[in-house]
Each structure stands twice: as structure tokens, then as C-alpha cells.
Scaffold this active site. Structure first.
Site, PDB file in Angstrom:
ATOM      1  N   ASP A 182      -2.614   6.356  -3.765  1.00 14.45           N
ATOM      2  CA  ASP A 182      -1.444   5.654  -3.238  1.00 14.45           C
ATOM      3  C   ASP A 182      -1.004   4.567  -4.221  1.00 14.45           C
ATOM      4  O   ASP A 182      -1.662   4.344  -5.240  1.00 14.45           O
ATOM      5  CB  ASP A 182      -1.725   5.101  -1.842  1.00 14.45           C
ATOM      6  CG  ASP A 182      -2.801   4.034  -1.810  1.00 14.45           C
ATOM      7  OD1 ASP A 182      -3.519   3.881  -2.816  1.00 14.45           O
ATOM      8  OD2 ASP A 182      -2.929   3.350  -0.776  1.00 14.45           O
ATOM      9  N   SER A 229       0.829  -1.204   0.000  1.00 12.52           N
ATOM     10  CA  SER A 229       0.000   0.000   0.000  1.00 12.52           C
ATOM     11  C   SER A 229       0.863   1.253   0.000  1.00 12.52           C
ATOM     12  O   SER A 229       1.639   1.467  -0.907  1.00 12.52           O
ATOM     13  CB  SER A 229      -0.973  -0.036   1.186  1.00 12.52           C
ATOM     14  OG  SER A 229      -1.916   1.001   1.108  1.00 12.52           O
ATOM     15  N   ASP A 272      -5.933   2.230  -3.788  1.00 13.75           N
ATOM     16  CA  ASP A 272      -7.173   2.016  -3.028  1.00 13.75           C
ATOM     17  C   ASP A 272      -7.499   3.220  -2.150  1.00 13.75           C
ATOM     18  O   ASP A 272      -8.601   3.312  -1.612  1.00 13.75           O
ATOM     19  CB  ASP A 272      -7.126   0.720  -2.212  1.00 13.75           C
ATOM     20  CG  ASP A 272      -6.010   0.678  -1.180  1.00 13.75           C
ATOM     21  OD1 ASP A 272      -5.190   1.622  -1.124  1.00 13.75           O
ATOM     22  OD2 ASP A 272      -5.946  -0.317  -0.431  1.00 13.75           O
ATOM     23  N   ASP A 285      -1.108   1.347  -4.600  1.00 15.79           N
ATOM     24  CA  ASP A 285      -2.016   0.291  -5.077  1.00 15.79           C
ATOM     25  C   ASP A 285      -3.412   0.828  -5.366  1.00 15.79           C
ATOM     26  O   ASP A 285      -4.342   0.060  -5.604  1.00 15.79           O
ATOM     27  CB  ASP A 285      -2.064  -0.888  -4.108  1.00 15.79           C
ATOM     28  CG  ASP A 285      -2.668  -0.531  -2.762  1.00 15.79           C
ATOM     29  OD1 ASP A 285      -2.481   0.615  -2.315  1.00 15.79           O
ATOM     30  OD2 ASP A 285      -3.310  -1.398  -2.142  1.00 15.79           O
TER      31      ASP A 285
END
Length: 587
Positions: free
Chosen positions: A314, A155, A318, A316
Site C-alpha cells: 500500500d 495509508s 506497511d 505507506d
């Protein structure tokens, strides 16, 4: 205790030697271990425990050792997961996994390792040929009817981290009971170097390794546009709004650019310095849109472009951070709570205008998220339900109400910049969120308003809310113990805040709520009905609150402050009092 410490040190030394003498250890890992041969603390930190498989899977620093992310810890986790899939799905022919990955160091390699371990276990692995956002992995699990999913990502953690998120067949991250079962199966694998791995060519030839092409990207983006489009926003309004977007070197670039472009946002500007994937995240101190510095380049570009709204996702994709232009032309960063409140208010109003308000709608938020959204939802007679921190709990409740038919999901969010609008994904989704934020900005601009104006209007309607997150980092092997000691200390001695009357204490570890009687100083106890979690929350008269918990992904203690008052000044005053109480606690 002394004997236990000596025995532990001996085990650490033995494990260190076992690793360094393994002939199959990659050269980079061997060199790393050789470089710390005389550093007992460094050796201890790498070998004193297995890298913990928490409710979100694995996450840790890359490197050699049991307490690090490397091909051996990834293989071991994958074999444990394969055993869990075999238990969960009796029909061997139906067992499958989807594996996605982001731009971090070793992400591509780890994803293939997952696929090949699964293939050797007889589980068909669908591995992405290219980077994908976490929400797309959740979508792909559901779309392909897989038994499980794995997303290789850490993340928004610093570059030296990587991780391994595990999803169930519903596209939701596994819950604690499943995570506990997987952990037990992982721990039953005694030799981390003996995990069987199928060769890539053999796996492909046997049909046990398949590749996920860009076709799934198209399906995902098409679904985002179809589900998120607001019919009250015109093509002219979309063309008029100016958007600056940065993927912060992560996976959001292609999907966000695609949906904005195809929806008619002709003035969507992508920050060029941060467009290309880069696991080193060279232009930022941290690729975390929760941190103000992460959007610095995007805001500079917004000033040049005279943009209405700035968005940054960010690595990834999400989570999304937002900055909005004010009436003076400056840019104001919104908190996750403020963005969530604005999105919910906009969505509710649009659904009512369109006549598309679902039957028995429900909004989900976490226990450390602002009450602003709850106040907005209740003004529209929409139910609100709190969950524990972690979007997996929101995903689980979506599935629960789908099965019972009692409620229909409308919106879910958490203070840490994660939002979900349509449940075809079962995790927070920054691609969905970016599109809805753009639709909202276009709608407000067509009425001569900024999103900052919209927020002020919301506060005038439901009262003023302000929040703050304080993170206390305690790294190293002793950091966990220090964090736990601090939280346990709060269980013994509740925090005191000047000027605020404590009305209730909720301890999610003991699952008990102690509340003060309205008529006197007596306290009563009642059970909490959420799952067990190491969180303490203090509620004060007037609606302000404070919560403390350990981070599930980093060596941090997180302290959440929430202030509520009738005026802006009163709200800031309460927030300051909460902050002072925390500073005394830290001292």
C-alpha cells in the site's frame, strides 16, 4: 433537542464565516468554501466537529474546515503534540520529533508544517528529505532516539484523504491513554489560526530543523536484510524464483527493490506503470492491497513473466497483498490470514532448523484475525496472545515482554495484511514482509511446490479455516450515528446463525465475556482483560466466530467472519451461513 440543533447550526455558520473571512486563508481553501456557500449540508460536514484525533492520530478528507485535513488542523495537532512532548520529557534539550511522509496530496507540505510548529515550541524536528514508508519512520524514531514521531499518510485510503499518525519514543503508535492526553491538549488550543510557526530559515539556523537523508534508508534496509535473511535459502534458490512486485504508486518501490536486489533476487520484476509515486493512484480504483483489483496489473505482468509470486504494498508500505501461482498456472489471491499463517509456519520451521528459536517465544495476533496462525503456533508449543485491532497494541506487548523478560517476540500479524517479523520496527512492516515472502517462495519452489501447495498442506495438518470481511460504508455527519446505532443494536439482540450454536459473546466496550455452560443453557459472565474497545465478538461451537466493530479510519462498519471445519466443503458451508446472517442484519 431542537434548540441544540439550532445552536449547533449557528456555531457552524459562525465558524464558516470566520474561516472564509480570514485574510491568511490559502486561495484554494477560500475558493472551496465560496463554492459551497449555499450548500448547508456541505458546510455542516466541514464544521460540525473538529477532525477527530483518534488512537492513530488524524485522518480525513483534504479541504477547508475543522473536520478536514489542512495546514491549520495539522498545525493545531502539532502544537498539541508539542505540549505533550514537553510534559513527557522534562529535559528540554532531549525533546525531538522525526517526521516522515508518503506520496499523497499535501504530504510534503504537512510534514514541513509539523516540523516548523515543533521548532517554534523548542522541539528539534528531524524531517525526511524524501518519501519514506511508515515502518521506516518507526525505525527512525528508535534509531535517532526521538521523543515522538509523526507520519503523514492516510495509508490505503482513497486519494482525497490524508492523515497524521503519531508515534511514541518506542517507535510504536501512541495508545489510547496518550492519544486522549494529546486530544485534550489539542482541544485546549482555542484559535486554530493563531498557532505559532517558525520560519524555515530561522529553524535551520537555530538547529531546530534538521533533515533526514538517505543514510537512514541504508541503515533501515541493511537491518531488514540482516534480520529477515533465512539461512536455509540459498543464493541459487533466490536467483531461480520469479517475483513480480508493485508499490501501487507508493513508498515501497525503493526499499523493496533494494532489499530484493541486494539479497540476490535476480528475477524480481517491478510493475512499471505503478513504480513511480503518484498521490492520485491513477492506475487503480483504490491503492489497497486488500482489494483484488489493486493487484490486477501485477497479476497480468506475472502471467507474462511466468512469476511464482506477486506482491503489492500500500502507499505507506506497511501492508502487503500476495497472489501465488497454482499448479495450473493461474494466480490465486491470498487473504491476510492465509499469508500470515504461511509466514508463521515457515518462520517457525526455519527457526527450529537453524537452532534459532528464541527462549519462551510468543506470537501476537488481533482478536479479528484467523485462528489458523494460533493453531500453527501451538503445534510448535509457541505461546499466542490476542490483542485489540491495531498494530499499536502488538507493539505495546512487544515492549512489555522486553521489559519483563518473560517472553521473546517471534511474529505479529493482523488479518488486514500487516505483518512484523523483527521488532527493530514497532509497526507492521511490508518491506520485511516482502523479503520473507520471497524467501518462502524460493524455499517452496526448490522443493517443487508453490505457496498454494504449502497452504493446502497447512490446512490438511491443522484443519480448514476461511474468513471474510464485510465493510458497510456510512459516510457523512450522520454516518457515525448510524454505525453506532447498528452496533448498539447487536448488544441488545445478538446475531443468530443457522446451524451454529453460540457459545460466548465478548463485548470489549463493556469488557465482559458471557459464556454458555457446557452442561446446560445457563450463561456465566467474566471480565475481559484487554483494553476497552467498541468491538463485539460472537464465538460458536466448533471454533467459528463473527466480530463487528466501527473502522477507526473510515466511515465504515466492519464485520469479520471466521469459519473452521474439518473439511474444505464444511468450512465453506459455515462461512456461507455466517454470510447469510450478516445479510439479514444489513437488511
Amino acid at each position: 433537542d431542537w434548540l441544540m440543533e439550532v445552536e449547533l447550526d449557528m456555531n457552524v455558520s459562525l465558524e464558516y464565516e470566520r474561516w472564509i473571512q480570514n485574510p491568511n486563508l490559502p486561495t484554494n481553501l477560500r475558493d472551496e468554501l465560496e463554492s459551497i456557500r449555499t450548500d448547508e449540508r456541505a458546510i455542516y460536514d466541514r464544521f460540525y466537529q473538529d477532525l477527530e484525533f483518534g488512537t492513530g492520530g488524524l485522518r480525513g478528507v483534504l479541504g477547508a474546515g475543522l473536520n478536514r485535513m489542512n495546514i491549520f488542523t495539522v498545525r493545531r495537532a502539532s502544537l498539541g503534540l508539542a505540549k505533550w512532548v514537553a510534559r513527557s520529557e522534562p529535559d528540554a534539550a532531549k525533546r525531538s520529533v522525526v517526521v516522515g511522509y508518503d506520496c499523497r496530496r499535501m504530504s510534503t507540505e504537512f510534514a514541513l508544517e509539523v516540523g516548523l510548529v515543533m521548532a517554534e515550541a523548542g522541539i528539534r524536528a528531524h524531517v525526511f528529505t524524501h518519501l519514506c514508508p511508515t515502518p521506516e519512520l518507526s525505525f527512525a524514531v528508535r534509531e535517532l532516539g526521538a521523543s515522538t514521531g509523526v507520519m503523514i499518510t492516510a495509508s490505503h485510503n482513497p486519494p482525497e484523504y490524508n492523515g497524521y499518525k503519531v508515534y511514541g519514543s518506542d517507535g510504536c503508535q501512541v495508545l489510547p491513554d496518550a492519544a486522549s492526553d494529546i486530544t485534550s491538549l489539542i482541544e485546549s488550543i482555542s484559535d486554530i489560526f493563531a498557532v505559532p510557526v517558525m520560519g524555515k530559515d530561522e529553524a535551520e539556523a537555530k538547529g531546530l530543523l534538521a533533515w533526514v537523508s538517505s543514510e537512514i534508508d541504508h541503515r533501515y534496509c541493511d537491518r531488514v536484510m540482516r534480520e529477515i535473511r533465512i539461512h536455509g535459502v540459498t543464493d541459487e534458490q533466490r536467483a531461480d524464483v520469479r517475483v513480480v512486485y508493485t508499490p501501487l504508486h507508493g513508498t515501497g518501490y525503493i526499499p523493496v527493490k533494494t532489499v530484493l536486489g541486494e539479497m540476490g533476487y535476480k528475477q524480481a520484476y517491478i510493475v512499471p506503470e505503478q513504480a513511480e509515486p503518484d498521490g492520485e493512484f491513477r492506475t487503480v480504483k483504490s491503492p489497497n492491497p486488500e482489494e483484488h483489483d489493486a493487484l490486477k496489473l501485477a497479476i497480468e505482468a506475472a502471467r507474462r513473466q511466468n512469476a511464482d509470486v506477486v506482491m503489492g504494498t500500500d502507499p505507506d508500505a506497511d501492508r502487503v497483498g500476495v497472489a501465488v501461482r497454482t499448479a495450473t498456472g493461474e494466480y490465486r489471491l491470498l487473504s491476510g490470514n492465509q499469508t500470515g499463517g504461511l509466514l508463521l509456519d515457515f518462520l517457525l520451521k526455519q527457526r527450529k532448523t537453524e537452532g534459532k528459536m528464541p527462549m519462551n517465544p510468543i506470537v501476537f495476533k488481533t482478536i479479528v484475525t484467523s485462528e489458523l496462525g494460533a493453531a500453527i503456533a501451538r503445534r510448535h508449543s509457541v505461546a499466542v496472545e490476542d490483542t485489540l485491532t491495531g498494530f499499536k497494541y502488538i507493539g505495546e506487548r512487544i515492549g512489555h515482554y522486553e521489559r519483563t523478560g518473560e517472553k521473546t517476540f517471534l511474529f505479529g500479524y493482523e488479518e488486514s495484511y500487516g505483518y512484523l517479523i523483527s521488532p527493530f520496527v514497532r509497526d507492521k512492516d511490508a518491506v520485511q514482509s516482502c523479503l520473507l515472502i520471497a524467501e518462502m517462495a524460493a524455499w517452496y519452489k526448490s522443493r517443487g511446490l508453490t505457496l498454494a501447495d504449502g497452504l493446502e498442506q497447512l490446512f490438511s495438518e491443522v484443519g480448514w479455516y476461511a474468513e471474510q470481511l464485510i465493510s458497510v460504508t456510512m459516510p457523512g455527519a450522520d454516518g457515525v450515528a448510524k454505525i453506532q446505532a447498528a452496533i448498539n443494536g447487536l448488544r441488545e439482540q445478538p446475531i443468530e446463525v443457522d446451524g451454529l450454536v453460540l457459545t460466548a459473546v465478548e463485548d470489549y466496550e463493556t469488557r465482559m465475556r458471557k459464556a454458555r455452560s457446557n452442561s446446560n443453557s445457563d450463561w456465566s459472565s467474566e471480565p475481559l482483560h484487554l483494553p476497552q474497545s467498541d468491538v463485539i465478538r460472537y464465538l460458536f461451537e466448533g471454533g467459528s466466530w463473527l466480530a463487528v466493530r466501527p473502522s477507526g479510519t473510515e466511515p465504515k462498519m466492519k464485520i469479520y467472519l471466521g469459519a473452521k471445519a474439518a473439511t474444505k466443503d464444511g468450512c465453506e458451508e459455515i462461512l456461507q451461513s455466517l454470510n447469510h446472517a450478516v445479510q439479514r442484519l444489513k437488511a
